[in-house]
Write a protein that holds these residues in place. Structure first.
Motif, PDB file in Angstrom:
ATOM      1  N   VAL A   1      40.427 -30.444  36.624  1.00  0.00           N
ATOM      2  CA  VAL A   1      39.608 -29.727  35.643  1.00  0.00           C
ATOM      3  C   VAL A   1      38.361 -29.143  36.298  1.00  0.00           C
ATOM      4  O   VAL A   1      37.964 -28.005  36.006  1.00  0.00           O
ATOM      5  CB  VAL A   1      39.249 -30.658  34.472  1.00  0.00           C
ATOM      6  CG1 VAL A   1      38.198 -30.018  33.578  1.00  0.00           C
ATOM      7  CG2 VAL A   1      40.495 -30.979  33.659  1.00  0.00           C
ATOM      8  N   GLU A   2      37.737 -29.880  37.198  1.00  0.00           N
ATOM      9  CA  GLU A   2      36.545 -29.371  37.879  1.00  0.00           C
ATOM     10  C   GLU A   2      36.868 -28.142  38.721  1.00  0.00           C
ATOM     11  O   GLU A   2      36.080 -27.200  38.797  1.00  0.00           O
ATOM     12  CB  GLU A   2      35.925 -30.460  38.762  1.00  0.00           C
ATOM     13  CG  GLU A   2      35.143 -31.496  37.983  1.00  0.00           C
ATOM     14  CD  GLU A   2      34.020 -30.872  37.165  1.00  0.00           C
ATOM     15  OE1 GLU A   2      33.275 -30.024  37.706  1.00  0.00           O
ATOM     16  OE2 GLU A   2      33.896 -31.213  35.974  1.00  0.00           O
ATOM     17  N   ASN A   3      38.044 -28.135  39.340  1.00  0.00           N
ATOM     18  CA  ASN A   3      38.445 -26.968  40.134  1.00  0.00           C
ATOM     19  C   ASN A   3      38.742 -25.767  39.247  1.00  0.00           C
ATOM     20  O   ASN A   3      38.302 -24.646  39.512  1.00  0.00           O
ATOM     21  CB  ASN A   3      39.677 -27.299  40.988  1.00  0.00           C
ATOM     22  CG  ASN A   3      39.362 -28.242  42.128  1.00  0.00           C
ATOM     23  OD1 ASN A   3      38.215 -28.328  42.574  1.00  0.00           O
ATOM     24  ND2 ASN A   3      40.367 -28.966  42.597  1.00  0.00           N
TER      25      ASN A   3
ATOM     26  N   MET B   1      30.689 -20.590  35.328  1.00  0.00           N
ATOM     27  CA  MET B   1      31.591 -21.738  35.250  1.00  0.00           C
ATOM     28  C   MET B   1      31.963 -21.990  33.806  1.00  0.00           C
ATOM     29  O   MET B   1      31.125 -21.904  32.908  1.00  0.00           O
ATOM     30  CB  MET B   1      30.917 -22.972  35.856  1.00  0.00           C
ATOM     31  CG  MET B   1      31.842 -24.168  36.010  1.00  0.00           C
ATOM     32  SD  MET B   1      31.101 -25.530  36.941  1.00  0.00           S
ATOM     33  CE  MET B   1      31.044 -24.798  38.579  1.00  0.00           C
ATOM     34  N   GLY B   2      33.248 -22.263  33.570  1.00  0.00           N
ATOM     35  CA  GLY B   2      33.740 -22.369  32.208  1.00  0.00           C
ATOM     36  C   GLY B   2      33.353 -23.646  31.506  1.00  0.00           C
ATOM     37  O   GLY B   2      32.919 -24.626  32.110  1.00  0.00           O
ATOM     38  N   THR B   3      33.519 -23.625  30.171  1.00  0.00           N
ATOM     39  CA  THR B   3      33.244 -24.778  29.323  1.00  0.00           C
ATOM     40  C   THR B   3      34.533 -25.534  29.066  1.00  0.00           C
ATOM     41  O   THR B   3      35.559 -24.941  28.743  1.00  0.00           O
ATOM     42  CB  THR B   3      32.652 -24.323  27.979  1.00  0.00           C
ATOM     43  OG1 THR B   3      31.457 -23.586  28.218  1.00  0.00           O
ATOM     44  CG2 THR B   3      32.335 -25.514  27.094  1.00  0.00           C
ATOM     45  N   VAL B   4      34.480 -26.862  29.207  1.00  0.00           N
ATOM     46  CA  VAL B   4      35.630 -27.713  28.919  1.00  0.00           C
ATOM     47  C   VAL B   4      35.422 -28.355  27.559  1.00  0.00           C
ATOM     48  O   VAL B   4      34.407 -29.018  27.316  1.00  0.00           O
ATOM     49  CB  VAL B   4      35.814 -28.797  30.001  1.00  0.00           C
ATOM     50  CG1 VAL B   4      37.039 -29.659  29.685  1.00  0.00           C
ATOM     51  CG2 VAL B   4      35.964 -28.161  31.377  1.00  0.00           C
ATOM     52  N   MET B   5      36.381 -28.143  26.654  1.00  0.00           N
ATOM     53  CA  MET B   5      36.298 -28.677  25.297  1.00  0.00           C
ATOM     54  C   MET B   5      37.491 -29.574  25.037  1.00  0.00           C
ATOM     55  O   MET B   5      38.631 -29.184  25.287  1.00  0.00           O
ATOM     56  CB  MET B   5      36.287 -27.547  24.261  1.00  0.00           C
ATOM     57  CG  MET B   5      35.184 -26.530  24.441  1.00  0.00           C
ATOM     58  SD  MET B   5      35.221 -25.289  23.117  1.00  0.00           S
ATOM     59  CE  MET B   5      34.076 -24.074  23.781  1.00  0.00           C
ATOM     60  N   ALA B   6      37.237 -30.761  24.530  1.00  0.00           N
ATOM     61  CA  ALA B   6      38.304 -31.679  24.126  1.00  0.00           C
ATOM     62  C   ALA B   6      38.533 -31.537  22.630  1.00  0.00           C
ATOM     63  O   ALA B   6      37.586 -31.556  21.845  1.00  0.00           O
ATOM     64  CB  ALA B   6      37.936 -33.111  24.477  1.00  0.00           C
TER      65      ALA B   6
ATOM     66  N   GLU C   1      37.364 -21.055  37.298  1.00  0.00           N
ATOM     67  CA  GLU C   1      38.172 -19.841  37.193  1.00  0.00           C
ATOM     68  C   GLU C   1      38.386 -19.385  35.762  1.00  0.00           C
ATOM     69  O   GLU C   1      38.986 -18.328  35.536  1.00  0.00           O
ATOM     70  CB  GLU C   1      39.540 -20.071  37.846  1.00  0.00           C
ATOM     71  CG  GLU C   1      39.482 -20.511  39.302  1.00  0.00           C
ATOM     72  CD  GLU C   1      40.878 -20.719  39.858  1.00  0.00           C
ATOM     73  OE1 GLU C   1      41.631 -19.734  39.927  1.00  0.00           O
ATOM     74  OE2 GLU C   1      41.214 -21.864  40.199  1.00  0.00           O
ATOM     75  N   VAL C   2      37.952 -20.181  34.779  1.00  0.00           N
ATOM     76  CA  VAL C   2      38.188 -19.819  33.387  1.00  0.00           C
ATOM     77  C   VAL C   2      36.876 -19.789  32.616  1.00  0.00           C
ATOM     78  O   VAL C   2      35.849 -20.293  33.080  1.00  0.00           O
ATOM     79  CB  VAL C   2      39.163 -20.809  32.706  1.00  0.00           C
ATOM     80  CG1 VAL C   2      40.503 -20.829  33.423  1.00  0.00           C
ATOM     81  CG2 VAL C   2      38.571 -22.208  32.639  1.00  0.00           C
ATOM     82  N   ASP C   3      36.939 -19.201  31.428  1.00  0.00           N
ATOM     83  CA  ASP C   3      35.787 -19.222  30.529  1.00  0.00           C
ATOM     84  C   ASP C   3      35.809 -20.470  29.645  1.00  0.00           C
ATOM     85  O   ASP C   3      34.770 -21.068  29.383  1.00  0.00           O
ATOM     86  CB  ASP C   3      35.775 -17.963  29.658  1.00  0.00           C
ATOM     87  CG  ASP C   3      35.636 -16.701  30.480  1.00  0.00           C
ATOM     88  OD1 ASP C   3      34.682 -16.615  31.276  1.00  0.00           O
ATOM     89  OD2 ASP C   3      36.492 -15.798  30.351  1.00  0.00           O
TER      90      ASP C   3
ATOM     91  N   ALA D   1      35.410 -33.527  29.146  1.00  0.00           N
ATOM     92  CA  ALA D   1      34.845 -32.380  28.425  1.00  0.00           C
ATOM     93  C   ALA D   1      33.338 -32.503  28.243  1.00  0.00           C
ATOM     94  O   ALA D   1      32.789 -33.593  28.127  1.00  0.00           O
ATOM     95  CB  ALA D   1      35.523 -32.247  27.061  1.00  0.00           C
ATOM     96  N   SER D   2      32.693 -31.336  28.167  1.00  0.00           N
ATOM     97  CA  SER D   2      31.262 -31.300  27.862  1.00  0.00           C
ATOM     98  C   SER D   2      31.019 -31.068  26.372  1.00  0.00           C
ATOM     99  O   SER D   2      29.926 -31.303  25.872  1.00  0.00           O
ATOM    100  CB  SER D   2      30.575 -30.192  28.672  1.00  0.00           C
ATOM    101  OG  SER D   2      31.167 -28.934  28.399  1.00  0.00           O
ATOM    102  N   ARG D   3      32.048 -30.592  25.667  1.00  0.00           N
ATOM    103  CA  ARG D   3      31.941 -30.373  24.228  1.00  0.00           C
ATOM    104  C   ARG D   3      33.165 -30.973  23.554  1.00  0.00           C
ATOM    105  O   ARG D   3      34.280 -30.845  24.049  1.00  0.00           O
ATOM    106  CB  ARG D   3      31.835 -28.875  23.910  1.00  0.00           C
ATOM    107  CG  ARG D   3      31.819 -28.554  22.430  1.00  0.00           C
ATOM    108  CD  ARG D   3      31.618 -27.079  22.174  1.00  0.00           C
ATOM    109  NE  ARG D   3      30.258 -26.650  22.497  1.00  0.00           N
ATOM    110  CZ  ARG D   3      29.809 -25.413  22.297  1.00  0.00           C
ATOM    111  NH1 ARG D   3      30.623 -24.484  21.814  1.00  0.00           N
ATOM    112  NH2 ARG D   3      28.562 -25.104  22.599  1.00  0.00           N
TER     113      ARG D   3
END
Length: 239
Positions: free
Chosen positions: A97-99, A1-6, A103-105, A126-128
């Motif tokens: 974003v959760e969906n 599962m990919g990382t979400v960065m703001a 599908e992404v890194d 975002a988590s980061r």
């Protein structure tokens, strides 16, 4: 599962969108599946910084899928969603974003400047957090205050990016990399030099990483590898 960065800044004029686009392109160069989402409803221009001004792009919606994202003409693993005009639905954005993060890194969220609703939406998704600040002491102090807001939101994973740095000026001021980190109080992801190629690349409708090799483009490539955990040093100019 990919990382979400703001990608965030406490005030305008820091070059936050340039940083978001530069990192997105640099990560795609490394073969990662990257999605950039413009969350600045009022002043969206991430497509220009990505070199995608002429590429038809959809606004992100709750029903959006990665397959709906615009594809970059040079980087096939880089996708882009523009902001929905007149709509800011936090719950819909969260579901999207959760969906998509499955599908992404990496998913990069280009937040509006300031600490309003758009800032809080991006940070909440975002988590980061990548905090972009200007190079002068006043701008770094603003960055520190913005970081305090993120901590109050329960967002402790903050990395600092100092943009538009003039290495000669830093040396004249007697500032070191450690001084910069001490001023803001967060780990430093990278220092991006002032670079005339940034506006030139935008005028040519090309991503900076495809327009130039050194300067800011090289800084974004170093930061991308650092985000992946590789021990990449800062440029010797800042030592």
């Amino acid at each position: 599962m990919g990382t979400v960065m703001a990608v965030l800044s406490g005030k305008g004029g820091t070059g936050k969108t340039t940083v978001c686009a530069g990192l997105g392109a640099a990560l795609a160069e490394l073969g990662l599946r990257v999605l950039c989402i413009d969350l600045d409803v009022g002043l969206r221009n991430l497509d220009i910084a990505l070199g995608m001004a002429q590429v038809p792009a959809l606004a992100f919606t709750e029903a959006g899928r990665l397959a709906d994202a615009a594809r970059h003409p040079l980087y096939p693993t880089l996708g882009f969603f523009t902001a929905p005009v007149g709509q800011e639905d936090p719950e819909a954005a969260r579901r999207l974003v959760e969906n998509i993060r499955q599908e992404v890194d990496v998913c990069l969220l280009d937040a509006p400047a300031g600490v309003g609703e758009g800032f809080r939406l991006a940070a909440g998704l975002a988590s980061r957090q990548l905090l972009v600040a200007g190079p002068d002491p006043a701008a770094l102090r603003d960055g520190a205050r913005t970081g305090e807001i993120l901590e109050l939101m329960g967002k402790p994973d903050v990395r600092l990016v100092v943009n538009r740095v003039n290495p000669r000026l830093y040396r004249a001021m007697g500032l070191t990399v450690d001084d910069v980190m001490d001023m803001v109080g967060y780990p430093l992801l990278g220092l991006v030099p002032e670079d005339k190629n940034v506006p030139l690349a935008a005028m040519a409708d090309k991503p900076l990483t495809a327009f130039a090799r050194g300067g800011a483009a090289a800084a974004f490539r170093r930061m991308a590898r650092r985000l992946l955990g590789q021990p990449v040093p800062l440029s010797k100019e800042y030592r």
